[in-house]
Design a protein around this motif. Structure first.
Motif, PDB file in Angstrom:
ATOM      1  N   ILE A 131       0.848  -1.197   0.000  1.00 28.17           N
ATOM      2  CA  ILE A 131       0.000   0.000   0.000  1.00 28.17           C
ATOM      3  C   ILE A 131       0.885   1.249   0.000  1.00 28.17           C
ATOM      4  O   ILE A 131       0.719   2.154  -0.814  1.00 28.17           O
ATOM      5  N   TYR A 132       1.835   1.296   0.920  1.00 27.37           N
ATOM      6  CA  TYR A 132       2.814   2.380   0.971  1.00 27.37           C
ATOM      7  C   TYR A 132       4.197   1.764   1.174  1.00 27.37           C
ATOM      8  O   TYR A 132       4.364   0.810   1.944  1.00 27.37           O
ATOM      9  N   GLY A 133       5.199   2.306   0.495  1.00 21.40           N
ATOM     10  CA  GLY A 133       6.555   1.809   0.643  1.00 21.40           C
ATOM     11  C   GLY A 133       6.776   0.497  -0.091  1.00 21.40           C
ATOM     12  O   GLY A 133       5.920   0.021  -0.851  1.00 21.40           O
ATOM     13  N   SER A 153      -2.017   0.680  10.556  1.00 27.13           N
ATOM     14  CA  SER A 153      -1.490   1.962  10.090  1.00 27.13           C
ATOM     15  C   SER A 153      -2.567   3.044  10.128  1.00 27.13           C
ATOM     16  O   SER A 153      -2.326   4.176  10.576  1.00 27.13           O
ATOM     17  N   GLU A 154      -3.772   2.714   9.668  1.00 28.53           N
ATOM     18  CA  GLU A 154      -4.869   3.693   9.659  1.00 28.53           C
ATOM     19  C   GLU A 154      -5.286   4.062  11.077  1.00 28.53           C
ATOM     20  O   GLU A 154      -5.660   5.206  11.348  1.00 28.53           O
ATOM     21  N   GLU A 160      -5.934   6.970   4.596  1.00 23.90           N
ATOM     22  CA  GLU A 160      -5.341   7.586   3.403  1.00 23.90           C
ATOM     23  C   GLU A 160      -4.147   8.491   3.743  1.00 23.90           C
ATOM     24  O   GLU A 160      -3.880   9.469   3.054  1.00 23.90           O
ATOM     25  N   ASN A 162      -0.076   8.467   4.219  1.00 25.95           N
ATOM     26  CA  ASN A 162       1.139   7.717   3.940  1.00 25.95           C
ATOM     27  C   ASN A 162       2.102   7.894   5.121  1.00 25.95           C
ATOM     28  O   ASN A 162       2.661   8.972   5.322  1.00 25.95           O
ATOM     29  N   ILE A 164       5.049   6.391   5.650  1.00 30.06           N
ATOM     30  CA  ILE A 164       6.429   5.982   5.391  1.00 30.06           C
ATOM     31  C   ILE A 164       7.413   7.031   5.907  1.00 30.06           C
ATOM     32  O   ILE A 164       7.289   8.221   5.609  1.00 30.06           O
TER      33      ILE A 164
END
Length: 809
Positions: A131-133, A153-154, A160, A162, A164
């Motif tokens: 999703i990210y990274g 993470s959320e 939405e 990021n 990283i």
């Protein structure tokens, strides 16, 4: 033509509203059971199917006296490096996951949950959706990297967003940076909320050279493409154990080849492929449990039987209804209808019945699915679009299965016979109808007997002496953040803890209810060696759980440092050594240290009933310098007269004196233990529901058949009454045939039940022996219900108005 067929269907439906509605309901229940079973099957079989390496990844277990053990040693890593022509990758996971960790993000306090400590190569085994990274960035920067599952993470950073490069600081002061955010794209046997590799990589590096006793890791290997396990298994085992083989051969003064031949078997290491690990009863790390596959096959088999029962009931009712429509068939044939037209008509009518039942079944699935998910502990959902092809296939099969036989049979009526009215007196179709009735009885007896046996096993388990008492004991999760030694902290507060109003006794220990133990070691008494579980306790343990000392004595708190040289063992430990004399007083060699056995504790069945009690060695916290790392639980025995008040006072004390960071987590000990056999309780609930439904459908089919049979014998009954027949004789004559059919169904069901229940009971270390009482009870109950219904129908038949039936004779 179709319109005319539909009108005929409605006309006949209206004539037999009660039986028609019950027929639709019975069939819809059978379809509902089948749909739930199919959804459950698809869900269980979907695990790891998204993984492109599912057929190349294997778990590695050690074989310990026939029991697969997942824990391996760090030096295996060096040996795996020598197998790079076979093994593409390997990954160790360290047995020190972060179940819960207090962290700081942008000066804000947060919590991390379920972070797995694995080597940095983890994402080469489980290529989750990025999703990210990138997973590669995480692997390159493992010293300070953390990977998070999207949901976590959320929760920490917002939707939405990021994250990283953002820092997550532990309470220890160490900062990790988010390098990768992933989403698990399907059901996965390994589904962590996050990955951190620093601890695992460091601890393996420290022990990889020669610390073979450091067996605190689980291991995954990934074969190179084209490698077949059976071709390389012996080579892998020999290479991985090579340093140990060389050392042992030298000690025994034999050649390496001779030692391998005499001591190393082809099953020294066990390899479980990822594809199928979820339902593998031997996979204790990635598997769903020892009974998951049995539950799946049992449920699917039960659903198939219930659907067959529903179909047979529909067929039988269609045959009965067909006899009532015999003259209609005769007249239509006289007017020119062909047999193929009649067959199509009756299949069309069957399609309407099945279609209505299917629609009702889909509604029932939506209503029942939340409760079903609770029973099987899954998150199954019903997607109409995804299952539409399957539904259409089931619909077609049901239409053919329930419609063809009645259609062919009814369309074969002889025109002259049915128009003369003699058809009902013939024996045509009676064999088919009665055969189906016997099969219905067989299925009903099967469900009823199985349910009784399962209930007997559950009651047997509930009546077992567990070796401890947990009714008024709460287990508190001893997850203390940023505390180097939990034992030191506990000893500082234990005396004040005991003074809390309502607290009777307090103990810290490493015992886990259900999962078992988190440490085991080899024990030697003389030349005899066994492996036993290490249980770390304190002197308050006996008072909290009311454990029984079978021989010798318990630890004495008045003797300073008694735990540094004394241990307790359980009955299983004593039985394994099987000394003629008492084991109390003997010395054991444990990790090159000697301890004296001072007592034998009654076996505690904390693992549940599926596993036998393992040999266990009881240590106090001062038995070894690292024992404090194993302490996971503080157990408190409380006053039963003021439970709520005591719990509130414990919560306040815990927050003030023990841990102000984490909210206290606790559960009653008997509830924790109940989780170890909850699947069995849920199986009992499911089988009870299926049994009630199957018996209902079988008895409903019996009522329909009996009603039809007696209806066609009313004139005979009237004539026999005029001739002086006794009511009892008439009832006996009308019911004896059905009693025979009932007994025949019971006899046929005995062997399948005996076979399946022996297989099911074999999954329990502690179980009942199959008894004829279960079969007698099932046979008596269903036979009694059947006879009551049949006798009632027969009795009503003997109360008819005789003149009504013989006035034209």
């Amino acid at each position: 033509m179709i319109g005319n067929w539909f009108k005929l269907y409605l006309t006949n439906f209206g004539k037999n509203k009660f039986f028609s509605l019950l027929n639709i309901f019975g069939l819809s229940v059978g379809i509902t059971a089948m749909l739930l079973a199919i959804l459950y099957w698809k869900y269980e079989k979907s695990y790891d199917q998204w993984n492109p390496y599912k057929n190349r990844i294997y778990e590695v277990y050690r074989d310990y006296n026939g029991t697969p053990m997942p824990w391996v040693s760090a030096p295996f890593a060096k040996q795996l490096d020598k197998l790079n022509d076979i093994i593409e990758e390997y990954n160790f996971s360290y047995n020190n996951d972060w179940k819960q960790a207090s962290v700081e993000i942008d000066n804000k306090k947060e919590f991390l949950y379920d972070i797995k400590a694995t080597q940095a190569s983890f994402f080469r085994f489980f290529p989750y959706k990025a999703i990210y990274g990138k997973a590669e960035d995480y692997e390159e920067n493992w010293e300070d990297a953390i990977a998070l599952e999207l949901g976590q993470s959320e929760r920490l950073f917002g939707k939405e967003v990021n994250p990283i490069g953002k820092g997550i600081t532990l309470s220890s002061g160490k900062t990790y940076y988010v390098r990768f955010v992933y989403q698990i794209q399907g059901n996965s046997s390994f589904a962590p909320k996050g990955i951190a590799s620093l601890e695992a990589e460091q601890i393996i590096a420290e022990n990889v050279d020669s610390n073979w006793s450091d067996a605190n890791y689980t291991l995954l290997i990934k074969f190179k493409s084209g490698v077949v396990l059976k071709d390389v298994q012996s080579k892998i085992i020999r290479e991985m154990y090579d340093p140990l083989i060389i050392r042992a051969a030298k000690e025994e003064g034999v050649s390496k080849e001779k030692y391998v031949k005499e001591n190393i078997s082809s099953s020294e290491l066990l390899f479980f492929v990822l594809d199928g690990a979820h339902l593998n009863p031997d996979s204790t790390v990635l598997g769903a449990g020892p009974t998951a596959s049995k539950v799946l096959y049992m449920l699917v088999g039960a659903a198939v039987l219930l659907l067959i029962l529903s179909i047979l009931n529909t067929v039988n009712l269609s045959l009965v209804n067909g006899f009532n429509r015999a003259k209609e068939v005769g007249i239509r044939k006289t007017l020119g209808s062909t047999r193929s037209q009649l067959v199509c008509q009756y299949i069309f009518e069957s399609a309407i019945t099945v279609g209505i039942s299917m629609i009702l079944a889909m509604v029932l699935v939506e209503l029942v699915l939340p409760y079903f998910n609770v029973l099987v502990n899954r998150s199954i959902y019903f997607d109409l679009l995804l299952t539409l092809p399957l539904l259409l296939l089931i619909l077609l099969i049901l239409i053919l299965a329930s419609g063809i036989l009645p259609a062919l049979f009814i369309s074969s009526f002889d025109t002259l016979k049915v128009l003369k009215g003699n058809f009902m007196r013939s024996r045509s179709g009676v064999v088919i109808r009665n055969t189906l009735l016997v099969i219905q009885f067989f299925i009903a007896f099967f469900f009823l007997t199985v349910t009784i046996v399962v209930n007997q096993q559950v009651n047997y388990m509930l009546d077992q002496d567990l070796g401890f008492k947990g009714e008024q004991v709460i287990n508190i999760d001893f997850a203390i953040d940023n505390v180097e030694n939990r034992d030191v902290l506990f000893k500082k507060v234990v005396n004040d803890f005991k003074k809390v109003k309502g607290v009777i006794a307090v103990s810290e220990h490493s015992l886990l209810f259900g999962p078992g133990f988190n440490s085991s070691s080899s024990n030697h008494i003389g030349d005899v060696s066994i492996r036993s579980e290490n249980l770390i306790i304190d002197t308050g343990f006996k008072d909290v759980f009311d454990i029984e000392i079978k021989e010798g004595r318990f630890f004495d708190s008045r003797i300073n440092s008694e735990g540094t040289g004394s241990v307790l063992v359980n009955e299983s430990y004593a039985r394994t050594f099987n000394f003629k004399e008492s084991i109390v007083g003997k010395e054991i060699n444990w990790n090159n240290r000697y301890f004296k056995i001072i007592g034998v504790v009654k076996d505690m069945k904390n693992l549940g009933f599926s596993t036998e009690v393992m040999p266990c060695t009881y240590f106090t916290t001062d038995g070894a310098s690292w024992f404090h790392n194993l302490l996971r639980t503080v157990s408190v025995k409380i006053d039963p007269t003021d439970v709520q008040g005591t719990l509130e006072r414990i919560e306040k004390f815990w927050k003030k004196r023990v841990d102000s960071t984490y909210p206290i987590k606790y559960n009653f000990a008997n509830k924790d233990f109940e989780n170890s056999y909850r699947e069995t309780l849920n199986q009992r609930t499911l089988l009870t529901i299926l049994t009630i439904v199957s018996v209902f459908i079988a008895l409903f089919g019996l009522i329909a058949v009996v009603a039809f049979s007696i209806q066609n014998r009313l004139k005979e009954i009237a004539i026999r009454k005029v001739l002086g027949a006794d009511t009892g004789v008439l009832i006996y004559g009308l019911t004896r045939t059905y009693f025979v059919y009932c007994m025949l169904g019971f006899v046929i069901s005995v062997y399948p039940v005996v076979y399946l229940m022996k297989v099911w009971l074999a999954g329990f270390a502690y179980h009942i022996e199959l008894s004829w009482l279960a079969f007698l009870l099932a046979g008596s109950l269903l036979t009694l219900f059947s006879l009551v219904l049949v006798v009632f129908k027969a009795w009503k038949a003997t109360r008819i108005d005789v003149l009504k039936y013989i006035k034209y004779e």
